[in-house]
Design a protein around this motif. Structure first.
Motif, PDB file in Angstrom:
ATOM      1  N   GLU A 179      -9.967  -5.503 -23.247  1.00  0.00           N
ATOM      2  CA  GLU A 179     -10.013  -6.420 -23.764  1.00  0.00           C
ATOM      3  C   GLU A 179     -10.167  -7.535 -22.761  1.00  0.00           C
ATOM      4  O   GLU A 179     -10.093  -7.603 -21.672  1.00  0.00           O
ATOM      5  N   GLY A 180     -10.526  -8.723 -23.076  1.00  0.00           N
ATOM      6  CA  GLY A 180     -10.541 -10.004 -22.760  1.00  0.00           C
ATOM      7  C   GLY A 180      -9.426 -10.434 -21.652  1.00  0.00           C
ATOM      8  O   GLY A 180      -8.187  -9.906 -21.693  1.00  0.00           O
ATOM      9  N   THR A 181      -9.039 -10.036 -19.797  1.00  0.00           N
ATOM     10  CA  THR A 181      -8.164 -10.598 -19.123  1.00  0.00           C
ATOM     11  C   THR A 181      -7.907 -11.734 -18.199  1.00  0.00           C
ATOM     12  O   THR A 181      -6.455 -11.708 -18.286  1.00  0.00           O
ATOM     13  N   ALA A 182      -9.042 -12.813 -19.308  1.00  0.00           N
ATOM     14  CA  ALA A 182      -8.641 -13.960 -18.428  1.00  0.00           C
ATOM     15  C   ALA A 182      -7.065 -14.814 -18.632  1.00  0.00           C
ATOM     16  O   ALA A 182      -7.035 -15.633 -17.862  1.00  0.00           O
ATOM     17  N   GLY A 183      -6.731 -14.708 -19.763  1.00  0.00           N
ATOM     18  CA  GLY A 183      -5.416 -15.767 -20.655  1.00  0.00           C
ATOM     19  C   GLY A 183      -3.771 -14.509 -20.330  1.00  0.00           C
ATOM     20  O   GLY A 183      -3.258 -15.480 -20.229  1.00  0.00           O
ATOM     21  N   LEU A 184      -4.086 -13.444 -19.589  1.00  0.00           N
ATOM     22  CA  LEU A 184      -3.247 -12.581 -19.302  1.00  0.00           C
ATOM     23  C   LEU A 184      -2.621 -12.762 -17.671  1.00  0.00           C
ATOM     24  O   LEU A 184      -3.261 -12.965 -16.850  1.00  0.00           O
ATOM     25  N   PRO A 185      -0.990 -12.713 -17.788  1.00  0.00           N
ATOM     26  CA  PRO A 185      -0.663 -12.921 -16.173  1.00  0.00           C
ATOM     27  C   PRO A 185      -0.876 -12.212 -15.526  1.00  0.00           C
ATOM     28  O   PRO A 185      -0.973 -11.202 -15.567  1.00  0.00           O
ATOM     29  N   ALA A 186      -0.929 -12.393 -13.680  1.00  0.00           N
ATOM     30  CA  ALA A 186      -1.157 -11.253 -13.362  1.00  0.00           C
ATOM     31  C   ALA A 186       0.179 -10.484 -12.684  1.00  0.00           C
ATOM     32  O   ALA A 186       1.328 -11.245 -12.735  1.00  0.00           O
ATOM     33  N   THR A 187      -0.511  -9.109 -11.921  1.00  0.00           N
ATOM     34  CA  THR A 187       1.260  -8.434 -11.217  1.00  0.00           C
ATOM     35  C   THR A 187       0.588  -8.563 -10.300  1.00  0.00           C
ATOM     36  O   THR A 187      -0.654  -7.951  -9.296  1.00  0.00           O
ATOM     37  N   LEU A 188       2.264  -8.767  -9.292  1.00  0.00           N
ATOM     38  CA  LEU A 188       2.055  -8.565  -7.880  1.00  0.00           C
ATOM     39  C   LEU A 188       2.959  -6.682  -7.817  1.00  0.00           C
ATOM     40  O   LEU A 188       4.091  -7.068  -7.886  1.00  0.00           O
ATOM     41  N   THR A 189       2.896  -5.975  -7.062  1.00  0.00           N
ATOM     42  CA  THR A 189       3.383  -4.779  -6.321  1.00  0.00           C
ATOM     43  C   THR A 189       3.609  -5.295  -4.878  1.00  0.00           C
ATOM     44  O   THR A 189       2.762  -5.031  -4.132  1.00  0.00           O
ATOM     45  N   ALA A 190       4.738  -4.990  -3.858  1.00  0.00           N
ATOM     46  CA  ALA A 190       5.371  -5.243  -2.306  1.00  0.00           C
ATOM     47  C   ALA A 190       6.262  -4.074  -2.447  1.00  0.00           C
ATOM     48  O   ALA A 190       6.860  -3.242  -3.407  1.00  0.00           O
ATOM     49  N   PRO A 191       5.720  -3.428  -0.995  1.00  0.00           N
ATOM     50  CA  PRO A 191       7.271  -2.672  -0.832  1.00  0.00           C
ATOM     51  C   PRO A 191       8.872  -2.438  -1.238  1.00  0.00           C
ATOM     52  O   PRO A 191       9.024  -3.515  -0.903  1.00  0.00           O
ATOM     53  N   THR A 192       9.239  -1.412  -1.613  1.00  0.00           N
ATOM     54  CA  THR A 192      10.520  -1.583  -1.825  1.00  0.00           C
ATOM     55  C   THR A 192      11.434  -1.194  -0.919  1.00  0.00           C
ATOM     56  O   THR A 192      12.630  -1.815  -0.680  1.00  0.00           O
ATOM     57  N   THR A 193      10.577  -0.911  -0.194  1.00  0.00           N
ATOM     58  CA  THR A 193      11.776  -0.468   1.204  1.00  0.00           C
ATOM     59  C   THR A 193      11.524  -1.425   2.438  1.00  0.00           C
ATOM     60  O   THR A 193      10.374  -2.492   2.383  1.00  0.00           O
ATOM     61  N   GLU A 194      12.694  -2.053   3.562  1.00  0.00           N
ATOM     62  CA  GLU A 194      12.410  -2.587   4.589  1.00  0.00           C
ATOM     63  C   GLU A 194      11.098  -2.255   5.327  1.00  0.00           C
ATOM     64  O   GLU A 194      10.841  -1.571   5.636  1.00  0.00           O
ATOM     65  N   VAL A 195      10.200  -3.953   5.623  1.00  0.00           N
ATOM     66  CA  VAL A 195       9.170  -4.446   6.680  1.00  0.00           C
ATOM     67  C   VAL A 195      10.020  -4.270   7.846  1.00  0.00           C
ATOM     68  O   VAL A 195      10.992  -6.049   8.014  1.00  0.00           O
ATOM     69  N   ARG A 196       8.604  -4.643   8.968  1.00  0.00           N
ATOM     70  CA  ARG A 196       8.980  -5.393   9.810  1.00  0.00           C
ATOM     71  C   ARG A 196       8.243  -6.128  10.086  1.00  0.00           C
ATOM     72  O   ARG A 196       6.846  -6.265   9.818  1.00  0.00           O
ATOM     73  N   PRO A 197       9.117  -7.073  10.707  1.00  0.00           N
ATOM     74  CA  PRO A 197       7.591  -8.585  11.503  1.00  0.00           C
ATOM     75  C   PRO A 197       6.327  -7.814  12.583  1.00  0.00           C
ATOM     76  O   PRO A 197       6.512  -6.476  12.531  1.00  0.00           O
ATOM     77  N   SER A 198       5.454  -7.981  12.603  1.00  0.00           N
ATOM     78  CA  SER A 198       4.252  -8.368  13.023  1.00  0.00           C
ATOM     79  C   SER A 198       3.545  -6.729  12.465  1.00  0.00           C
ATOM     80  O   SER A 198       2.977  -5.835  13.215  1.00  0.00           O
ATOM     81  N   THR A 199       4.258  -6.814  11.109  1.00  0.00           N
ATOM     82  CA  THR A 199       3.560  -5.182  10.414  1.00  0.00           C
ATOM     83  C   THR A 199       3.034  -5.815   9.512  1.00  0.00           C
ATOM     84  O   THR A 199       2.939  -6.463   8.321  1.00  0.00           O
TER      85      THR A 199
END
Length: 656
Positions: A179-199
Motif C-alpha cells: 500500500e502507499g506509505t506516504a502518510g505513515l510515520p517513519a521508524t528509526l533503529t539505533a544500537p542498544t549497546t554503548e557507542v564511543r565518540p569518534s565512531t
C-alpha cells in the motif's frame, strides 16, 4: 549439499546442504520446517527429509512495485558431505511463492561466500540476505511461502546446482502489506549497546521519503538541544523502497560527553528518534609505548605505538638528547583512537637523539620515555637464492635505506666494475617508511651466463649483492642444515621430460654415500626433488641430465649441527611482481602421488580470477610448477592437496 566426490579430470564435484544459525523472533519473520527433496549434481543421487527455513521480511509496508529485503536462515538439509574440502565458493538462494495481495514467485539470492566443508557433518551456511521486488499491481497483505532452496557451488572451474524442493509440510513465513506509505510515520533503529565518540553509529529504519536526504542530529534525553554538529559525517541513504541505511560518525570525546541521548533523523518531510548511550573508552591498565626499532640510521622512519590512553587526545612524541633535553625539531603529534591506542611515524632527524618521549596532552603525569640509538649501519641488500635466468625476475630485500629516495638497479661485473643499468629491463623496487628495501628486478633476456654483482642505488646509499645469471641453474632449499636434512633441489632450464640424477659431492669432487635420486623434468623445464643429506662430508649437490651432452649444475650445501625441521611448505620465486608475472611454485612435504591445486587468493581469502594449476606430487612429496598472476587483486598463492583433509599451505604475493 555435499554428498560425495565424483571423479573428474581435475578433482572433485560438490553438492551442498544448508547451515543452521539461531535467529531470534522478530516482526515480519516466520519459521517453517517442511519436507524437502534434494537432487544432487553429477549423478550423485537424491535425499529427502525435513529442513528448517526461517525468513525475516522488511519493511512491513511497501509501495506496489517496491523492494522487500529478506534475511534467510536455513537449517541442515537431508544431504550430507562425504568429503572434506576448504574454501568452496558458494551462492545460496530461496524461492518464495506469493499469495493474497499478489501472486507468482520471487527469489532471494545471497552473496557468494567461501565455506569449509567437513566430512560426514551438516554443512554450516551462515544466514544470508537479499532483495526482491513485489509486482506493481500488488495490493493488500501478501503472504510468502518457501517452495525451494537452491545452492550453486564452484569446484575446479565448474558450477554445480543442488535444488531442494518443498514436497510437504510447508507454510507461510510472513506477510508484507502492499500500500502507499506516504502518510505513515517513519521508524528509526539505533544500537542498544554503548557507542564511543569518534565512531560510526549504525542507523536503519522504514517508511522514509524516497529521494530525500536524511540528516542526523544528537539530542538530549528529553528530546531538546538537538545538534547536527555532534555528528561529523554520515553515509545515510534512503532506498527506492523507503528503507534508511548507513551510519553517522559521532564527534570526538571532548565534544560528545558520556551520557544518554536521543539520535534524531530528519529527511525534510519525516523524522524519527531512537535512544543512544555514549561512553568514551576507559583505559584498562597503565599507558604503554613501543618502538618498531630500538635503533636506526639517521634519516630513517620508525613507528611509535601506544595503548591505554584516553581516546581522542593529542599524543606528543619527541626526541631527547643524552642529557634528557628535548629536541624540538623532532616533535610529531597524533590523536589517540577510540580504542585508546596511537601510532605515529617518527623520523630520526637528529644525530643527538638518545631517547624518545611520549606524553598525553602535555600532562607531565603521562610522560613515558624509552631509549633509542642512532646507528651508522650501511644499507643492506639481498637477492635471496641469487640465481635467475636471462629475462627472469628476482626478488630483492634490504634494510637501512634512506626513506624518500627512489632506488635504481644496475648489473655489474663480478669485480664491481662496468655497471650497466640497461641490463635491468624492469624494476618494482621501493623503500618503505621504515627504511626497508623491497621489490623485484628483471634481468635482460640478452644477458650472458656469468657471475655478476647486482647494484642498487638510492640517494647517497649504495649496496651490491652477488647474482648468477644462467639459462640453467639449481637452487637448494635450505642450502645448509644438520645431518638428515631433506633438501628441496629446484632446477630451472633443463631439457623437457628429461631425467636428471641428483647426488651429493665431497670436497674432492667424489660422490657421497647418500643414495642417488632421479626426477623427470616438467614441460616447463623445471623440476623439484627432495634429496636427504646424511653424509656429513657433503659440500655440494650435483644435478646431471641422463642424456648425451648432458647439462650439469652444482650448488653448495653446508652440513651444520641442529634439529631437522619438518612439515609441508613451498617457496615462491619471485614473491612480488606486476600482473603477468610467472611465479615458480616449489613444494615439499606433501602426499606422494596426490594432486596439488595452486590458486591465487584475494585479501579476504577468496580465489582470484586466475586459472588454477594442478600437478601430480612426486614420490618424495615434492612438486614444481609455474603459476601466472594476472588478477591485480592477488594477495597470496595457495597450494592445496585434492584429498580428504588435504594439506593447505599459503604464501603472500605482492602485485607491484
Amino acid at each position: 549439499m555435499l554428498r560425495r566426490a565424483v571423479a573428474l579430470t581435475a578433482g572433485a564435484v560438490l553438492a551442498w546442504t544448508g547451515g543452521t544459525v539461531a535467529l531470534a523472533p522478530v516482526a515480519h519473520a516466520g519459521t517453517v520446517t517442511p519436507t524437502v527433496h534434494c537432487t544432487l549434481p553429477a549423478s550423485q543421487g537424491e535425499a529427502t527429509g525435513p529442513q528448517e527455513m526461517s525468513v525475516e521480511l522488511s519493511p512491513a509496508i511497501v509501495d506496489p512495485g517496491g523492494k522487500v529485503h529478506a534475511k534467510v536462515t536455513l537449517g541442515p538439509s537431508p544431504a550430507t558431505s562425504g568429503l572434506s574440502l576448504s574454501d568452496v565458493p558458494t551462492t545460496p538462494s530461496i524461492d518464495l511463492a506469493m499469495s493474497g495481495g499478489a501472486t507468482g514467485t520471487v527469489t532471494v539470492t545471497g552473496p557468494e561466500i567461501t565455506l569449509d566443508v567437513p566430512s560426514g557433518q551438516p554443512i554450516e551456511i551462515p544466514p544470508y540476505e537479499g532483495d526482491f521486488i513485489i509486482p506493481t499491481d500488488a495490493s493488500g497483505p501478501i503472504s510468502f511461502t518457501p517452495t525451494r532452496n537452491l545452492t550453486r557451488t564452484k569446484v575446479l572451474g565448474s558450477t554445480y546446482e543442488t535444488p531442494c524442493d518443498v514436497v510437504s509440510g510447508g507454510g507461510s513465513i510472513g506477510t508484507v502489506d502492499a500500500e502507499g506509505t506516504a502518510g505513515l510515520p517513519a521508524t528509526l533503529t539505533a544500537p542498544t549497546t554503548e557507542v564511543r565518540p569518534s565512531t560510526g553509529v549504525a542507523l536503519s529504519g522504514s517508511l522514509w521519503t524516497v529521494g530525500a536526504t536524511p540528516v542526523p542530529s544528537l539530542c538530549a534525553a528529553d528530546g531538546g538541544s538537538c545538534d547536527t554538529a555532534k555528528f561529523v559525517s554520515n553515509t545515510l541513504a534512503i532506498s527506492s523502497s523507503g528503507e534508511l541505511t548507513g551510519s553517522a560518525v559521532l564527534a570526538r570525546a571532548g565534544t560528545v560527553a558520556d551520557g544518554s541521548y536521543l539520535v534524531k533523523v530528519s529527511d525534510g518531510t519525516k523524522e524519527a528518534t531512537a535512544s543512544l548511550t555514549v561512553k568514551a573508552f576507559v583505559p584498562t591498565g597503565p599507558r604503554t609505548i613501543a618502538l618498531s626499532r630500538a635503533g636506526a640510521p639517521l634519516g630513517s622512519v620508525i613507528q611509535v605505538t601506544g595503548s591505554n590512553y584516553l581516546q581522542d587526545r593529542w599524543i606528543n612524541t619527541i626526541g631527547l638528547d643524552a642529557n634528557g633535553a628535548t629536541l624540538d625539531d623532532t616533535a610529531v603529534y597524533v590523536r589517540s583512537t577510540p580504542e585508546g591506542t596511537f601510532s605515529v611515524d617518527f623520523t630520526v632527524s637528529d644525530p643527538a637523539i638518545a631517547a624518545i618521549q611520549v606524553d598525553e596532552g602535555n600532562d607531565p603525569a603521562t610522560v613515558l620515555t624509552t631509549p633509542f640509538t642512532v646507528t651508522d649501519a650501511d644499507a643492506t641488500l639481498s637477492a635471496g637464492a641469487a640465481k635467475v635466468k636471462p629475462g627472469g625476475t628476482i626478488t630483492l630485500s634490504g634494510g637501512d635505506w634512506p626513506v624518500g629516495s627512489t632506488p635504481t638497479a644496475a648489473l655489474c661485473a663480478a669485480d664491481g666494475s662496468a655497471c650497466d643499468s640497461a641490463a635491468i629491463t624492469g624494476s618494482t623496487l621501493r623503500i618503505d617508511a621504515d627504511g626497508t628495501l623491497a621489490g623485484t628486478v628483471t634481468v635482460s633476456g640478452s644477458t650472458s651466463r656469468a657471475e655478476y654483482l647486482l647494484q642498487v642505488t638510492a640517494g647517497s646509499a649504495q649496496a651490491l649483492t652477488p647474482l648468477t645469471v644462467a639459462p640453467t641453474f639449481v637452487v637448494l632449499t635450505p642450502s645448509a642444515g644438520p645431518k638428515g636434512t631433506a633438501v628441496t633441489v629446484l632446477g630451472q632450464g633443463f631439457a623437457k621430460v628429461a631425467t636428471v640424477s641428483i647426488v651429493g659431492l665431497k670436497a674432492d669432487g667424489s660422490q657421497t654415500s647418500d643414495s642417488l635420486k632421479t626426477k623427470v623434468v616438467g614441460l616447463d623445464g623445471a623440476f623439484s626433488q627432495t634429496f636427504t643429506v646424511n653424509d656429513t662430508a657433503t659440500v655440494a649437490i650435483r644435478v646431471k641430465e641422463v642424456l648425451a651432452n648432458p647439462r650439469v649444475e652444482t650448488a653448495a650445501f653446508t652440513v651444520q649441527d641442529g634439529v631437522v625441521p619438518a612439515g609441508p611448505s613451498f617457496t615462491l620465486s619471485p614473491s612480488e611482481g606486476p600482473t603477468g608475472t610467472t611465479v615458480q611454485v616449489a613444494g615439499r612435504g606433501f602426499a606422494p602421488v596426490a594432486t596439488v591445486a595452486v590458486t591465487g587468493r584475494t585479501a579476504d581469502g577468496a580465489q582470484t580470477s586466475d586459472s588454477f594449476v594442478t600437478r601430480v606430487i612426486g614420490l618424495d612429496g615434492t612438486f614444481a610448477l609455474n603459476f601466472t598472476v594476472r588478477d591485480p587483486a592477488t594477495r597470496a598463492i595457495r597450494a592445496c592437496e585434492v584429498l580428504v583433509n588435504g594439506k593447505i599451505v599459503q604464501q603472500a604475493f605482492t602485485v607491484s
